[in-house]
Motif scaffolding. Structure first.
Motif, PDB file in Angstrom:
ATOM      1  N   LEU A   1      11.125  -2.412  11.711  1.00 41.13           N
ATOM      2  CA  LEU A   1      10.716  -3.385  10.698  1.00 41.13           C
ATOM      3  C   LEU A   1       9.600  -2.782   9.862  1.00 41.13           C
ATOM      4  O   LEU A   1       8.577  -2.338  10.404  1.00 41.13           O
ATOM      5  CB  LEU A   1      10.237  -4.678  11.375  1.00 41.13           C
ATOM      6  CG  LEU A   1      11.315  -5.474  12.114  1.00 41.13           C
ATOM      7  CD1 LEU A   1      10.684  -6.584  12.938  1.00 41.13           C
ATOM      8  CD2 LEU A   1      12.339  -6.048  11.132  1.00 41.13           C
ATOM      9  N   TRP A   2       9.815  -2.791   8.564  1.00 39.41           N
ATOM     10  CA  TRP A   2       8.901  -2.101   7.648  1.00 39.41           C
ATOM     11  C   TRP A   2       8.352  -3.128   6.656  1.00 39.41           C
ATOM     12  O   TRP A   2       9.129  -3.817   5.983  1.00 39.41           O
ATOM     13  CB  TRP A   2       9.678  -0.992   6.942  1.00 39.41           C
ATOM     14  CG  TRP A   2       9.098  -0.417   5.689  1.00 39.41           C
ATOM     15  CD1 TRP A   2       9.715  -0.335   4.476  1.00 39.41           C
ATOM     16  CD2 TRP A   2       7.822   0.202   5.536  1.00 39.41           C
ATOM     17  NE1 TRP A   2       8.894   0.277   3.573  1.00 39.41           N
ATOM     18  CE2 TRP A   2       7.718   0.622   4.188  1.00 39.41           C
ATOM     19  CE3 TRP A   2       6.741   0.430   6.395  1.00 39.41           C
ATOM     20  CZ2 TRP A   2       6.595   1.256   3.684  1.00 39.41           C
ATOM     21  CZ3 TRP A   2       5.616   1.057   5.893  1.00 39.41           C
ATOM     22  CH2 TRP A   2       5.552   1.473   4.575  1.00 39.41           C
ATOM     23  N   CYS A   3       7.025  -3.236   6.596  1.00 39.61           N
ATOM     24  CA  CYS A   3       6.387  -4.169   5.659  1.00 39.61           C
ATOM     25  C   CYS A   3       5.564  -3.370   4.657  1.00 39.61           C
ATOM     26  O   CYS A   3       4.432  -2.958   4.967  1.00 39.61           O
ATOM     27  CB  CYS A   3       5.490  -5.152   6.405  1.00 39.61           C
ATOM     28  SG  CYS A   3       4.693  -6.348   5.302  1.00 39.61           S
ATOM     29  N   PRO A   4       6.105  -3.114   3.450  1.00 39.50           N
ATOM     30  CA  PRO A   4       5.341  -2.328   2.467  1.00 39.50           C
ATOM     31  C   PRO A   4       4.014  -2.987   2.102  1.00 39.50           C
ATOM     32  O   PRO A   4       3.010  -2.296   1.919  1.00 39.50           O
ATOM     33  CB  PRO A   4       6.283  -2.271   1.259  1.00 39.50           C
ATOM     34  CG  PRO A   4       7.649  -2.519   1.806  1.00 39.50           C
ATOM     35  CD  PRO A   4       7.456  -3.448   2.967  1.00 39.50           C
ATOM     36  N   GLU A   5       4.006  -4.313   2.017  1.00 40.13           N
ATOM     37  CA  GLU A   5       2.772  -5.005   1.601  1.00 40.13           C
ATOM     38  C   GLU A   5       1.637  -4.752   2.603  1.00 40.13           C
ATOM     39  O   GLU A   5       0.504  -4.478   2.213  1.00 40.13           O
ATOM     40  CB  GLU A   5       3.058  -6.508   1.485  1.00 40.13           C
ATOM     41  CG  GLU A   5       1.877  -7.308   0.964  1.00 40.13           C
ATOM     42  CD  GLU A   5       2.139  -8.816   1.003  1.00 40.13           C
ATOM     43  OE1 GLU A   5       3.320  -9.230   0.891  1.00 40.13           O
ATOM     44  OE2 GLU A   5       1.164  -9.568   1.154  1.00 40.13           O
ATOM     45  N   ALA A   6       1.945  -4.816   3.873  1.00 41.54           N
ATOM     46  CA  ALA A   6       0.920  -4.578   4.899  1.00 41.54           C
ATOM     47  C   ALA A   6       0.795  -3.094   5.247  1.00 41.54           C
ATOM     48  O   ALA A   6      -0.145  -2.685   5.921  1.00 41.54           O
ATOM     49  CB  ALA A   6       1.266  -5.369   6.157  1.00 41.54           C
ATOM     50  N   ASP A   7       1.749  -2.283   4.772  1.00 43.47           N
ATOM     51  CA  ASP A   7       1.822  -0.859   5.119  1.00 43.47           C
ATOM     52  C   ASP A   7       1.894  -0.667   6.638  1.00 43.47           C
ATOM     53  O   ASP A   7       1.131   0.109   7.226  1.00 43.47           O
ATOM     54  CB  ASP A   7       0.632  -0.091   4.528  1.00 43.47           C
ATOM     55  CG  ASP A   7       1.020   1.350   4.195  1.00 43.47           C
ATOM     56  OD1 ASP A   7       2.223   1.676   4.282  1.00 43.47           O
ATOM     57  OD2 ASP A   7       0.118   2.158   3.875  1.00 43.47           O
ATOM     58  N   VAL A   8       2.809  -1.399   7.237  1.00 42.53           N
ATOM     59  CA  VAL A   8       2.979  -1.369   8.699  1.00 42.53           C
ATOM     60  C   VAL A   8       4.456  -1.134   9.022  1.00 42.53           C
ATOM     61  O   VAL A   8       5.333  -1.751   8.409  1.00 42.53           O
ATOM     62  CB  VAL A   8       2.509  -2.698   9.336  1.00 42.53           C
ATOM     63  CG1 VAL A   8       2.920  -2.769  10.806  1.00 42.53           C
ATOM     64  CG2 VAL A   8       0.997  -2.853   9.209  1.00 42.53           C
ATOM     65  N   LEU A   9       4.706  -0.245   9.980  1.00 42.46           N
ATOM     66  CA  LEU A   9       6.057  -0.018  10.499  1.00 42.46           C
ATOM     67  C   LEU A   9       6.073  -0.393  11.975  1.00 42.46           C
ATOM     68  O   LEU A   9       5.328   0.204  12.768  1.00 42.46           O
ATOM     69  CB  LEU A   9       6.466   1.456  10.343  1.00 42.46           C
ATOM     70  CG  LEU A   9       7.816   1.829  10.976  1.00 42.46           C
ATOM     71  CD1 LEU A   9       8.976   1.262  10.154  1.00 42.46           C
ATOM     72  CD2 LEU A   9       7.961   3.355  11.113  1.00 42.46           C
ATOM     73  N   ILE A  10       6.890  -1.364  12.336  1.00 38.61           N
ATOM     74  CA  ILE A  10       7.129  -1.641  13.760  1.00 38.61           C
ATOM     75  C   ILE A  10       8.294  -0.750  14.161  1.00 38.61           C
ATOM     76  O   ILE A  10       9.431  -0.931  13.720  1.00 38.61           O
ATOM     77  CB  ILE A  10       7.410  -3.137  13.991  1.00 38.61           C
ATOM     78  CG1 ILE A  10       6.146  -3.946  13.647  1.00 38.61           C
ATOM     79  CG2 ILE A  10       7.836  -3.374  15.442  1.00 38.61           C
ATOM     80  CD1 ILE A  10       6.309  -5.448  13.754  1.00 38.61           C
ATOM     81  N   ALA A  11       7.982   0.267  14.970  1.00 39.33           N
ATOM     82  CA  ALA A  11       8.901   1.393  15.144  1.00 39.33           C
ATOM     83  C   ALA A  11       9.799   1.283  16.360  1.00 39.33           C
ATOM     84  O   ALA A  11      10.742   2.073  16.502  1.00 39.33           O
ATOM     85  CB  ALA A  11       8.098   2.697  15.209  1.00 39.33           C
ATOM     86  N   GLY A  12       9.523   0.339  17.267  1.00 41.01           N
ATOM     87  CA  GLY A  12      10.305   0.307  18.505  1.00 41.01           C
ATOM     88  C   GLY A  12      10.183   1.634  19.234  1.00 41.01           C
ATOM     89  O   GLY A  12       9.101   2.230  19.313  1.00 41.01           O
ATOM     90  N   ASP A  13      11.308   2.124  19.767  1.00 38.90           N
ATOM     91  CA  ASP A  13      11.318   3.431  20.434  1.00 38.90           C
ATOM     92  C   ASP A  13      11.769   4.551  19.500  1.00 38.90           C
ATOM     93  O   ASP A  13      11.913   5.697  19.940  1.00 38.90           O
ATOM     94  CB  ASP A  13      12.278   3.403  21.640  1.00 38.90           C
ATOM     95  CG  ASP A  13      11.655   2.746  22.856  1.00 38.90           C
ATOM     96  OD1 ASP A  13      10.466   2.402  22.823  1.00 38.90           O
ATOM     97  OD2 ASP A  13      12.389   2.576  23.859  1.00 38.90           O
ATOM     98  N   GLN A  14      12.040   4.232  18.224  1.00 37.33           N
ATOM     99  CA  GLN A  14      12.620   5.256  17.347  1.00 37.33           C
ATOM    100  C   GLN A  14      11.660   6.419  17.105  1.00 37.33           C
ATOM    101  O   GLN A  14      12.065   7.575  17.060  1.00 37.33           O
ATOM    102  CB  GLN A  14      13.048   4.627  16.012  1.00 37.33           C
ATOM    103  CG  GLN A  14      14.043   5.454  15.213  1.00 37.33           C
ATOM    104  CD  GLN A  14      15.422   5.541  15.871  1.00 37.33           C
ATOM    105  OE1 GLN A  14      15.835   4.606  16.555  1.00 37.33           O
ATOM    106  NE2 GLN A  14      16.125   6.636  15.693  1.00 37.33           N
ATOM    107  N   VAL A  15      10.386   6.097  16.928  1.00 38.45           N
ATOM    108  CA  VAL A  15       9.345   7.144  16.806  1.00 38.45           C
ATOM    109  C   VAL A  15       8.207   6.766  17.725  1.00 38.45           C
ATOM    110  O   VAL A  15       7.656   5.672  17.611  1.00 38.45           O
ATOM    111  CB  VAL A  15       8.780   7.228  15.367  1.00 38.45           C
ATOM    112  CG1 VAL A  15       7.808   8.392  15.264  1.00 38.45           C
ATOM    113  CG2 VAL A  15       9.865   7.364  14.354  1.00 38.45           C
TER     114      VAL A  15
ATOM    115  N   ASP B   1       3.360   7.585   4.250  1.00 36.99           N
ATOM    116  CA  ASP B   1       2.738   8.371   5.311  1.00 36.99           C
ATOM    117  C   ASP B   1       1.434   7.735   5.789  1.00 36.99           C
ATOM    118  O   ASP B   1       0.918   8.085   6.842  1.00 36.99           O
ATOM    119  CB  ASP B   1       2.482   9.794   4.813  1.00 36.99           C
ATOM    120  CG  ASP B   1       2.225  10.745   5.971  1.00 36.99           C
ATOM    121  OD1 ASP B   1       2.947  10.647   6.992  1.00 36.99           O
ATOM    122  OD2 ASP B   1       1.297  11.558   5.871  1.00 36.99           O
ATOM    123  N   ALA B   2       0.915   6.813   4.983  1.00 39.24           N
ATOM    124  CA  ALA B   2      -0.338   6.133   5.378  1.00 39.24           C
ATOM    125  C   ALA B   2      -0.061   4.917   6.257  1.00 39.24           C
ATOM    126  O   ALA B   2      -0.987   4.271   6.740  1.00 39.24           O
ATOM    127  CB  ALA B   2      -1.106   5.705   4.133  1.00 39.24           C
TER     128      ALA B   2
END
Ligand SMILES: [Zn+2]
Length: 348
Positions: free
Chosen positions: A204-218, A253-254
């Motif tokens: 799940l990627w939120c550009p506004e918050a600049d947050v990626l919920i990555a699970g186990d993918q990374v 990347d940030a």
């Protein structure tokens, strides 16, 4: 679920957040809360995330189905949520530490699990597989791989490992897919799906918050398991994983990355590069191990030169096969024998 290989460069945590003590939450970004649930493996915890969402919380992943995790959840409900309910459950993928309590949350709050069709189907099938045909098929798979004697006995004795750590996977779910946009807490979250670690893993990627919920993918410190399992012995999940890393590297990347294991971190691109380098190294080692016609078990002994428990053995077989299958797909190695009881590989 569990992970077994260590990649060469660790991602740096952007912040040094205080890890949440058991049964409590830490806010890692505006309206995004972190809890940790225990695991009975070397990998001793899984991170779950609660997002403030209207008059409740959207929860990402559940932890494993055991009494300790249920007890910690009850403490969080009683002490940490200000009396608000869980109003939505999103599971990143079907592994037990992520989806294990989905039916419990459904019963507790009436929330129907949201995930992809690939993850729900694999979870549901994994829950249902308990017959002798499953065990006989798994046994054939290990024999073809080259396991014999005690390692073969240990691997077969694991049975359906998946079923040990989950409640029944719910009979229904809410489907999401790649490109969907979800409104959570007034912000837009984009659904990205990837293969490699699991068939249709949700980030799940939120550009506004600049947050990626990555699970186990990374993950910041270890590589997620990239495995070939007995239900799809010719699969090439490593090819899918490399493609997922290329796509993830196009995000900010940030971004603050919230992984399912380890600490939140930044430096997504560098981390993806490190994971690629790790698997490139493992591929080279795998190729070097196929100089003479070798069985999968021969190669595994070189990649994992230590005594393995039954549980670790399942993951070592799966990881070895993912590297062998990738090299076959790339035309670097070929089968020198491919019979029911005996598969051997040799470098081209
Ligand atoms: Zn997993």
């Amino acid at each position: 679920m569990a992970t077994c290989s260590t990649s060469p460069i660790e991602a740096r945590p952007r912040i040094q957040p205080q890890q949440p003590p058991e049964g409590s939450l830490v806010e890692v970004a505006d309206g995004i809360f972190w809890a940790r649930m225990p695991l009975p493996f070397a990998l001793d915890h899984v991170n779950v995330w609660l997002l403030r969402d209207g008059e409740g919380f959207t929860l990402i992943d559940t932890g494993m189905a055991d009494a300790r995790t249920r007890g910690l959840w009850e403490r969080i409900f009683a002490e940490q949520l200000g009396g608000l309910p869980i109003t939505r459950l999103i599971c990143t993928h079907h592994h037990p530490d992520h989806m294990g309590l989905s039916s419990w949350f459904h019963a507790r709050f009436g929330v129907r699990m949201t995930t992809t069709i690939g993850e729900w189907t694999h979870g549901r099938l994994g829950w249902l597989e308990s017959g002798e045909d499953f065990l006989a098929h798994a046994s054939d798979h290990f024999v073809r791989f080259g396991l014999r004697d005690e390692p073969l006995r240990l691997a077969i004795a694991e049975g359906n490992n998946y079923r040990k750590y989950i409640d029944p996977i719910p009979l229904d779910f809410v489907r999401i897919g790649d490109g969907d946009r979800l409104s959570i807490g007034g912000r837009e979250w984009r659904v990205l799906t990837f293969s490699g670690h699991s068939p249709e893993h949700v980030c799940l990627w939120c550009p506004e918050a600049d947050v990626l919920i990555a699970g186990d993918q990374v993950l910041p410190r270890i590589s997620p398991t990239i495995g070939v399992w007995s239900n799809e012995p010719e699969a090439n999940p490593l090819g899918g994983f490399f493609a997922s890393l290329d796509r993830l590297m196009t995000l900010s990347d940030a971004a603050l990355v919230l992984p399912s294991h380890g600490l939140p971190f930044t430096g997504l691109r560098q981390r993806c590069e490190a994971l690629k380098a790790h698997h490139d190294e493992r591929l080279k080692h795998t190729l070097d191990s196929c100089g003479d016609p070798s069985s999968g078990a021969d190669v595994m002994e070189r990649l994992f030169p230590r005594t393995l428990s039954g549980h670790d053995l399942l993951f070592a077989v799966a990881e070895t096969l993912s590297h062998l299958n990738y090299l076959i797909a790339e035309g670097c190695i070929e089968y020198s024998a491919c019979e029911k009881q005996n598969i051997k590989y040799k470098a081209k």
